[in-house]
Design a protein around this motif. Structure first.
Motif, PDB file in Angstrom:
ATOM      1  N   LEU A   5       0.832  -1.215   0.000  1.00  0.00           N
ATOM      2  CA  LEU A   5       0.000   0.000   0.000  1.00  0.00           C
ATOM      3  C   LEU A   5       0.861   1.258   0.000  1.00  0.00           C
ATOM      4  N   ILE A   6       1.922   1.258   0.769  1.00  0.00           N
ATOM      5  CA  ILE A   6       2.800   2.425   0.844  1.00  0.00           C
ATOM      6  C   ILE A   6       3.597   2.583  -0.449  1.00  0.00           C
ATOM      7  N   ALA A   7       4.166   1.487  -0.954  1.00  0.00           N
ATOM      8  CA  ALA A   7       4.993   1.556  -2.161  1.00  0.00           C
ATOM      9  C   ALA A   7       4.196   1.998  -3.388  1.00  0.00           C
ATOM     10  N   GLU A   8       2.957   1.548  -3.491  1.00  0.00           N
ATOM     11  CA  GLU A   8       2.132   1.864  -4.656  1.00  0.00           C
ATOM     12  C   GLU A   8       1.227   3.074  -4.436  1.00  0.00           C
ATOM     13  N   GLN A   9       1.348   3.699  -3.282  1.00  0.00           N
ATOM     14  CA  GLN A   9       0.566   4.889  -2.926  1.00  0.00           C
ATOM     15  C   GLN A   9      -0.937   4.661  -3.102  1.00  0.00           C
ATOM     16  N   VAL A  10      -1.402   3.527  -2.611  1.00  0.00           N
ATOM     17  CA  VAL A  10      -2.824   3.186  -2.664  1.00  0.00           C
ATOM     18  C   VAL A  10      -3.554   3.984  -1.596  1.00  0.00           C
ATOM     19  N   ASN A  11      -4.712   4.526  -1.955  1.00  0.00           N
ATOM     20  CA  ASN A  11      -5.535   5.248  -0.992  1.00  0.00           C
ATOM     21  C   ASN A  11      -6.213   4.214  -0.097  1.00  0.00           C
ATOM     22  N   SER A  12      -5.590   3.918   1.022  1.00  0.00           N
ATOM     23  CA  SER A  12      -6.090   2.858   1.891  1.00  0.00           C
ATOM     24  C   SER A  12      -7.412   3.220   2.558  1.00  0.00           C
TER      25      SER A  12
END
Length: 90
Positions: A54-61
């Motif tokens: 999630l952090i590496a791909e900048q996913v809006n969690s």
């Protein structure tokens, strides 16, 4: 017959002080949960791989948890496939 006044509910200024102390304690507990306990949960063995992706791909969690949206389904499949590909590499 004597009535025990120590067991009665506090009234007046003492009651307000106790209520404010309880409110302050509750806010402090929420702050500790939000900024200490939950971030520490990112390091747990089951959560760490997902958090890393999630952090590496900048996913809006934040949007990830809305299960009725199309973006969630796409995001869930993306995370699942990325984790699967990482496992194959190792």
């Amino acid at each position: 017959m004597r009535i025990d006044t120590a067991s009665r509910m506090p009234q007046g200024a003492r009651s307000k002080a106790r209520g404010l102390a309880g409110l302050g304690l509750g806010i402090l507990c929420l702050w500790i949960l939000t900024y200490v306990i939950l971030p520490a949960g990112q390091k747990l063995p089951l959560a760490k791989p997902v958090m890393d992706v999630l952090i590496a791909e900048q996913v809006n969690s934040a949007a990830y948890w809305y299960t009725q949206s199309e973006e969630t389904a796409v995001g869930a499949m993306y995370v699942k496939n990325t984790l699967a590909s990482l496992e194959k590499r190792n």
